[in-house]
Design a protein around this motif. Structure first.
Motif, mmCIF file in Angstrom:
data_model
loop_
_atom_site.group_PDB
_atom_site.id
_atom_site.type_symbol
_atom_site.label_atom_id
_atom_site.label_comp_id
_atom_site.label_asym_id
_atom_site.label_seq_id
_atom_site.Cartn_x
_atom_site.Cartn_y
_atom_site.Cartn_z
ATOM 1 N N GLU A 213 -12.561 11.383 -23.177
ATOM 2 C CA GLU A 213 -11.902 11.924 -22.131
ATOM 3 C C GLU A 213 -11.021 10.739 -21.384
ATOM 4 O OE1 GLU A 213 -12.378 13.981 -17.713
ATOM 5 O OE2 GLU A 213 -13.856 14.548 -19.463
ATOM 6 N N SER A 214 -11.792 9.508 -21.196
ATOM 7 C CA SER A 214 -11.247 8.609 -20.538
ATOM 8 C C SER A 214 -10.092 7.974 -21.454
ATOM 9 C CB SER A 214 -12.210 7.704 -19.932
ATOM 10 O OG SER A 214 -12.873 6.994 -20.802
ATOM 11 N N ALA A 215 -10.397 7.989 -22.743
ATOM 12 C CA ALA A 215 -9.481 7.073 -23.837
ATOM 13 C C ALA A 215 -8.379 7.699 -23.892
ATOM 14 C CB ALA A 215 -10.157 7.079 -25.050
ATOM 15 N N VAL A 216 -7.989 9.066 -23.297
ATOM 16 C CA VAL A 216 -6.508 9.792 -23.513
ATOM 17 C C VAL A 216 -5.632 9.067 -22.690
ATOM 18 C CG1 VAL A 216 -5.202 11.807 -23.510
ATOM 19 C CG2 VAL A 216 -7.464 11.736 -24.464
ATOM 20 N N LYS A 217 -4.785 8.683 -23.141
ATOM 21 C CA LYS A 217 -3.515 8.119 -22.316
ATOM 22 C C LYS A 217 -2.504 9.014 -21.773
ATOM 23 C CE LYS A 217 -5.680 4.221 -22.827
ATOM 24 N NZ LYS A 217 -6.820 3.763 -21.923
ATOM 25 N N VAL A 218 -2.448 8.988 -20.412
ATOM 26 C CA VAL A 218 -1.368 10.071 -19.965
ATOM 27 C C VAL A 218 -0.094 9.183 -19.526
ATOM 28 C CG1 VAL A 218 -0.665 11.834 -17.987
ATOM 29 C CG2 VAL A 218 -3.372 11.581 -18.870
ATOM 30 N N PRO A 219 0.973 9.759 -20.214
ATOM 31 C CA PRO A 219 2.257 8.896 -20.001
ATOM 32 C C PRO A 219 2.718 9.048 -18.582
ATOM 33 C CG PRO A 219 2.569 10.303 -21.924
ATOM 34 C CD PRO A 219 0.982 10.657 -21.117
ATOM 35 N N LEU A 220 3.344 8.241 -17.893
ATOM 36 C CA LEU A 220 3.857 7.995 -16.529
ATOM 37 C C LEU A 220 4.896 9.284 -16.303
ATOM 38 C CD1 LEU A 220 3.771 6.943 -13.612
ATOM 39 C CD2 LEU A 220 5.831 5.273 -14.471
ATOM 40 N N GLY A 221 5.586 9.452 -17.290
ATOM 41 C CA GLY A 221 6.628 10.729 -17.292
ATOM 42 C C GLY A 221 5.977 11.968 -17.040
ATOM 43 N N GLU A 222 4.711 12.161 -17.770
ATOM 44 C CA GLU A 222 3.975 13.564 -17.480
ATOM 45 C C GLU A 222 3.236 13.533 -16.183
ATOM 46 O OE1 GLU A 222 -0.007 15.397 -19.416
ATOM 47 O OE2 GLU A 222 1.490 14.356 -20.842
ATOM 48 N N VAL A 223 2.945 12.476 -15.620
ATOM 49 C CA VAL A 223 2.440 12.428 -14.108
ATOM 50 C C VAL A 223 3.701 12.756 -13.176
ATOM 51 C CG1 VAL A 223 1.321 11.043 -12.367
ATOM 52 C CG2 VAL A 223 0.649 10.753 -14.711
ATOM 53 N N LEU A 224 4.771 12.122 -13.432
ATOM 54 C CA LEU A 224 5.818 12.544 -12.506
ATOM 55 C C LEU A 224 6.395 13.814 -12.479
ATOM 56 C CD1 LEU A 224 7.768 8.959 -12.482
ATOM 57 C CD2 LEU A 224 5.916 9.755 -10.951
ATOM 58 N N ARG A 225 6.073 14.602 -13.463
ATOM 59 C CA ARG A 225 6.614 15.988 -13.644
ATOM 60 C C ARG A 225 5.684 17.160 -13.012
ATOM 61 N NH1 ARG A 225 7.895 14.386 -19.000
ATOM 62 N NH2 ARG A 225 6.036 14.884 -19.910
ATOM 63 N N LEU A 226 4.497 16.518 -12.385
ATOM 64 C CA LEU A 226 3.684 17.219 -11.539
ATOM 65 C C LEU A 226 4.309 17.702 -10.224
ATOM 66 C CD1 LEU A 226 0.259 16.072 -12.632
ATOM 67 C CD2 LEU A 226 1.279 18.090 -13.467
ATOM 68 N N ARG A 227 4.410 18.811 -9.771
ATOM 69 C CA ARG A 227 5.194 19.110 -8.480
ATOM 70 C C ARG A 227 4.276 18.608 -7.302
ATOM 71 N NH1 ARG A 227 6.530 25.244 -6.544
ATOM 72 N NH2 ARG A 227 4.272 24.955 -5.515
ATOM 73 N N ASN A 228 2.972 18.513 -7.197
ATOM 74 C CA ASN A 228 2.099 18.067 -5.957
ATOM 75 C C ASN A 228 2.431 16.504 -6.199
ATOM 76 O OD1 ASN A 228 1.056 20.190 -5.119
ATOM 77 N ND2 ASN A 228 -0.723 19.887 -5.609
ATOM 78 N N ILE A 229 2.578 15.615 -7.224
ATOM 79 C CA ILE A 229 2.814 14.297 -7.114
ATOM 80 C C ILE A 229 4.231 13.943 -6.718
ATOM 81 C CG2 ILE A 229 2.805 12.290 -8.659
ATOM 82 C CD1 ILE A 229 -0.012 13.455 -8.437
#
Length: 410
Positions: A213-229
């Motif tokens: 679970e912790s090894a999966v890297k999440v791209p910054l662009g994916e984080v910034l596509r979340l409305r709450n963020i």
């Protein structure tokens, strides 16, 4: 003790004990960060004979710390998620901010003080993303908002809002303003030792997390596509303007009663720092943000229109509710929105963007406006920032586990 994840569920009492221990250590660590950050505002009147700081220069000193704080927070958050490590980054940050804070007392001019504040921000920016990332993993679901609020809101209020004005003003009057900066090195170094000895990289509650679970890297662009963020970033910009402007210019606006007024702000900071997130655990993050931010609009307006110091202090205790909201949009909502592998990144980006716009540009604009039209201009800017936050809150998606469960049952 080992940091290696396990599929076995943690012993509940062990996890609970560690949760409380971690909360105490991180409470004190982040509290001393704000003790150092706030010291300049309280010492500004004593530094005036040596530096003769204008409102614009005072705003610039607050702003440059916010600038480097923002950049460091974004970098440290991304680095932490990439490495899968929080503790070493936190220890280095705590040691460095203690050293850089003390160096402010060595400076002989505005330029030197500007450099010292910039270095402080570089070290301090990493502390909050690391601390809240550790805290959210150690917390029981029912206490998540409360724990994160105590760590971020109440700690900063107690040490930065109540203790700092009392201690640094006393030292400045008894000895010298430079001595007040020198003593800030001691608590930070003590906290670094406690973090090294007692804080784990992974809490007992996080031990059973799946290996991959912790090894999966999440791209910054994916984080910034979340409305709450995105919404939380916009809220951070406006709320940092509200906060930094109030805390920077209220001591100058009320010089005769500065210590008493700032102590009232500190008391409110401690109170709302944990009450607001605790209430949000029950009624939801979104309604808590809207209601308490509406109250926060009144706080800077009271500084302008209320002349009686006793009445002003009472009103500020009731309306300085925004500091409890900080935990929600800067830590709790993002933590409940993104996966663990992107947690420090999300916290760092929200804090960083907010500090850049609200912490860096906000006080400089407010300082310039105050030099042009009087100090009341700064307070109107702060109130306007809170008004915009109320509107932005309606775009948030609810994340409180208790509320989501009630909706699912209904």
């Amino acid at each position: 003790m080992t940091d290696t994840p396990s599929t076995a569920a943690p012993d509940a009492r062990t996890a609970d004990r560690y949760e409380i221990r971690l909360l105490v250590i991180l409470f004190l660590s982040f509290g001393f960060v704000f003790f150092d950050r706030q010291a300049l505002s309280f010492l500004a009147p004593y530094m005036d004979k040596d530096f003769g700081l204008s409102n614009a220069e005072l705003g610039t000193l607050s702003g440059v710390l916010a600038l480097t704080w923002a950049l460091a927070g974004m970098f440290a958050g991304r680095l932490s998620d990439a490495l899968g490590r929080r503790k070493p980054i936190l220890i280095v940050a705590v040691v460095l901010f203690s050293l850089f804070s003390a160096s402010s007392g060595l400076m002989g001019g505005f330029a030197g003080l500007l450099v010292a504040r910039a270095l402080m921000g570089t070290a301090e920016g990493a502390v909050l993303p690391m601390a809240q990332s550790l805290m959210v993993e150690a917390s029981r679901e029912s206490r998540r908002g409360l724990n994160m609020g105590l760590l971020q809101g109440s700690s900063a209020g107690l040490l930065g809002g109540i203790l700092a004005p009392l201690v640094v003003v006393w030292i400045a009057e008894t000895y010298d303003w430079r001595v007040a900066f020198y003593v800030t090195i001691v608590p930070g170094l003590i906290m670094a030792v406690l973090i090294w000895k007692f804080v784990r990289e992974r809490s007992p509650r996080a031990q059973h997390t799946r290996e991959g679970e912790s090894a999966v890297k999440v791209p910054l662009g994916e984080v910034l596509r979340l409305r709450n963020i995105v919404v939380c970033m916009l809220i951070a910009c406006c709320y940092l303007t509200w906060f930094v402007t109030i805390i920077t210019f209220t001591p100058t606006f009320t010089p005769g009663t500065m210590s008493g007024v700032m102590t009232c702000l500190g008391a409110a900071w401690v109170l709302w720092g944990f009450v607001t997130p605790a209430i949000s655990d029950r009624i939801g993050r979104k309604p808590a943000l809207i209601g308490f931010t509406a109250l926060a609009v009144c706080c800077p307006l009271a500084v302008v229109y209320v002349g009686n110091p006793v009445l002003l202090g009472a009103i500020m205790v009731v309306t300085y509710t925004g500091l409890g909201c900080f935990t929600l949009f800067m830590a709790t909502i993002p933590a409940e929105t993104v996966p663990r592998a992107a947690l420090a990144t999300a916290l760092g980006v929200i804090m960083g963007v907010g500090e850049l716009a609200g912490g860096f540009l906000g006080p400089m604009i407010a300082g310039w406006a105050s030099d042009q039209w009087g100090l009341q201009a700064a307070m109107f800017i702060a109130a306007g920032g809170a008004v915009v936050v109320v509107a932005l809150c309606f775009a948030l998606k609810e994340t409180a586990p208790a509320v989501l469960r009630r909706r699912a049952v209904a």
